[in-house]
Design a protein around this motif. Structure first.
Motif, PDB file in Angstrom:
ATOM      1  N   PRO A   1      46.153  66.348   7.704  1.00 16.45           N
ATOM      2  CA  PRO A   1      47.549  66.094   8.088  1.00 16.45           C
ATOM      3  C   PRO A   1      47.974  64.683   7.689  1.00 16.45           C
ATOM      4  O   PRO A   1      47.200  63.729   7.809  1.00 16.45           O
ATOM      5  N   THR A   2      49.208  64.535   7.243  1.00 21.55           N
ATOM      6  CA  THR A   2      49.696  63.191   6.912  1.00 21.55           C
ATOM      7  C   THR A   2      49.771  62.314   8.161  1.00 21.55           C
ATOM      8  O   THR A   2      49.643  61.091   8.079  1.00 21.55           O
TER       9      THR A   2
ATOM     10  N   THR B   1      42.183  66.057  11.706  1.00 20.86           N
ATOM     11  CA  THR B   1      42.229  67.281  10.901  1.00 20.86           C
ATOM     12  C   THR B   1      41.674  68.462  11.686  1.00 20.86           C
ATOM     13  O   THR B   1      42.254  69.564  11.679  1.00 20.86           O
TER      14      THR B   1
ATOM     15  N   ASP C   1      55.946  63.112  11.570  1.00 23.25           N
ATOM     16  CA  ASP C   1      56.255  63.973  10.413  1.00 23.25           C
ATOM     17  C   ASP C   1      57.638  63.700   9.835  1.00 23.25           C
ATOM     18  O   ASP C   1      58.234  64.554   9.162  1.00 23.25           O
TER      19      ASP C   1
ATOM     20  N   THR D   1      43.716  69.050   1.082  1.00 21.06           N
ATOM     21  CA  THR D   1      44.913  69.762   1.543  1.00 21.06           C
ATOM     22  C   THR D   1      44.848  70.129   3.019  1.00 21.06           C
ATOM     23  O   THR D   1      45.843  70.550   3.600  1.00 21.06           O
TER      24      THR D   1
ATOM     25  N   ARG E   1      50.887  68.371   5.678  1.00 23.56           N
ATOM     26  CA  ARG E   1      49.537  68.071   5.193  1.00 23.56           C
ATOM     27  C   ARG E   1      49.607  67.449   3.797  1.00 23.56           C
ATOM     28  O   ARG E   1      50.640  67.510   3.132  1.00 23.56           O
TER      29      ARG E   1
END
Length: 515
Positions: free
Chosen positions: A346-347, A209, A142, A343, A221
């Motif tokens: 998660p990135t 996810t 993150d 949305t 996200r």
């Protein structure tokens, strides 16, 4: 009658193209978003490129079964450019790059991109793969990636310390990323035959996810606007005004060259996967130019023909361009009907997908193949290109590889220019014979390719090497690919009339063509 026959053909093709298009859509959706994140731009930009690549480029492409969209190979370039010059400047750059591709296609120089040494191409992709992995390792926690590959490498110990010390919720993001990677790789290895249409990338994103949602993890996200297609916008007058800057012009030229090479080399690889229509390289180059020009006007990312999605298309049974067009239609329908689903992603899950994708781009097996087939010097070109791409930039790396390839070919060039002669039938008892003499290097590759493609299919074709004094690995690779395709159609290739190293190397390649 012709209309009825055409309708019947369309219906017959749709039985295979329709399910194939859905498979490609499932592969493309997470990759479009992931490549956007890796490029440092909002995810909808990559999805827009996927739509344009599917619907528009799919309709006019010279490689009907190739799928176009945002490519991991350009993510590093875009990330550095957007960081330095701003996202608003990317549009005019893509318009100019697309125009350059259109002109190149009109001038019929598409075939010249096939003359790029395989060692340079694979070295370039390997370097890009290393850069993607180094950058996405930070996104897995993150955190934000750093501007360059070396910066990302140096910062890894600090990122590990922050993870161990529990700063923020990095452990949750790392867990999501690792679950994504494990699910993606595990599914690809054990998936049942009846579920083969579900790609590993999709399963990985779904697993990551689901883990984040069920565990209530506070992780980053994907962010998308309420009306996702409202982000479409023409470049501003200020952005157009920057086209005269040298850095902007170099970027446009770099994107045009890299995107063209990747697209046409991908098309050549796709041709080896099926028995349908062969690629029309100049038309494909022009189609990619149209796609990049349109993406520049409406706010997309640069596009190329993409081997991952294209191979999924072929393996899923596609037989016409309808599959590619339909996959773009499904992406568009998804954005209109279900944008809120994005949305939840998660990135870190998308980073996990790109870590696997980047590692596969590195492909150490390519270096082993080059060393075994063409020797240590060719493998050294691969390594030099990779290291230069990571240590400096993509353009410098490619130019370094091309320069080394030229040096490698100088002895062959000193032996004289390659001469190609189609022998008259009476001289070979009715068997077509292609006589090669002089030095065969990548500089004569378009002529060699055209001569090879003019040989008939079926029966026997002879390659006479009595006066062939030298041949480089680029020509060997092309002849090997040609021999593989001809063998699949029932043609017997015989290398005759020569002796020495060039003859022996060519005979070995024809006897065991590359796959």
């Amino acid at each position: 009658m012709p209309a009825i026959h055409g309708l019947a053909t369309l219906r017959r093709n749709l039985k295979r193209d329709l399910p194939a298009s859905f498979v490609v859509f499932l592969v493309a959706l997470p990759l479009c978003m992931g490549i956007s994140i890796a490029s440092g731009v909002p995810p909808e930009r990559g999805l827009i490129t996927g739509i344009v690549g599917g619907i528009l480029v799919g309709l006019i492409a010279g490689a009907p079964l190739q799928v176009s969209g945002p490519a991991a190979g350009l993510a590093v370039i875009v990330f550095e450019f957007v960081r330095a010059h701003g996202l608003e400047t990317l549009g005019p750059v893509l318009v100019l790059a697309g125009a350059l591709q259109l002109v190149a296609g009109f001038l019929r120089i598409g075939g010249w991109f096939r003359a790029i040494s395989p060692a340079v191409v694979h070295g370039m992709l390997a370097g890009i793969g290393v850069l993607i992995v180094l950058g996405q390792l930070h996104v897995l926690t993150d955190a934000l990636p750093h501007p360059s590959g070396l910066d990302n490498l140096v910062a890894i110990p600090a990122a590990f310390f922050n993870f161990v010390s529990g700063e923020g919720n990095r452990a949750g993001a790392v867990a999501v990323g690792l679950i994504t990677i494990a699910a993606m790789i595990g599914w690809e290895r054990v998936r049942p035959a009846r579920l083969k249409m579900l790609p590993g990338a999709l399963i990985g994103v779904l697993a990551g996810t689901l883990a984040a949602v069920l565990a209530g993890l506070d992780v980053k996200r994907v962010e998308v606007p309420d009306a996702i297609l409202s982000s479409l916008a023409l470049p501003t007058p200020e952005a157009w005004g920057r086209l005269a800057e040298p850095a902007i012009l170099v970027m446009a030229l770099t994107i045009a060259a890299v995107a063209s090479a990747e697209s046409l080399l991908s098309a050549a690889a796709v041709d080896r996967m099926h028995d349908g229509p062969r690629t029309r390289y100049d038309r494909e180059l022009g189609a990619q130019g149209v796609g990049n020009l349109v993406c520049g006007l409406i706010g997309g990312l640069p596009m190329t023909g993409v081997i991952v999605r294209s191979s999924a298309n072929v393996q899923a049974g596609a037989v016409s361009r309808a599959s590619t067009v339909l996959h773009g239609t499904w992406i568009l329908a998804f954005l209109v009907a279900l944008p809120w689903v994005l949305t939840l992603v998660p990135t870190a899950a998308l980073a996990g997908i790109l870590v696997v994708t980047g590692w596969r781009l590195v492909g150490p097996g390519h270096a082993l193949h080059l060393r075994k087939r063409y020797g240590w010097l060719t493998a050294g070109i691969w390594l030099a290109t990779l290291v230069t791409v990571v240590a400096t930039d993509l353009l410098t790396g490619v130019l370094t590889g091309l320069g080394l390839s030229l040096l490698q070919s100088l002895p062959a060039l000193a032996r004289g220019r390659l001469r190609i002669e189609h022998a008259a039938a009476p001289e070979t008892a009715g068997v077509p014979e292609l006589r090669l003499s002089g030095g065969a290097t990548f500089l004569q590759l378009p002529g060699l390719t055209e001569a090879l493609e003019r040989t008939p299919e079926g029966g026997e074709v002879r390659l006479a090497t009595r006066d062939l004094s030298a041949i480089d690995h680029t020509c060997l690779e092309v002849i090997g690919d040609w021999a593989s395709r001809r063998a699949a159609s029932g043609t017997r290739i015989a290398v005759v009339g020569g002796s020495g190293a060039p003859h022996d190397r060519l005979a070995a390649v024809v006897a065991a063509p590359a796959h």
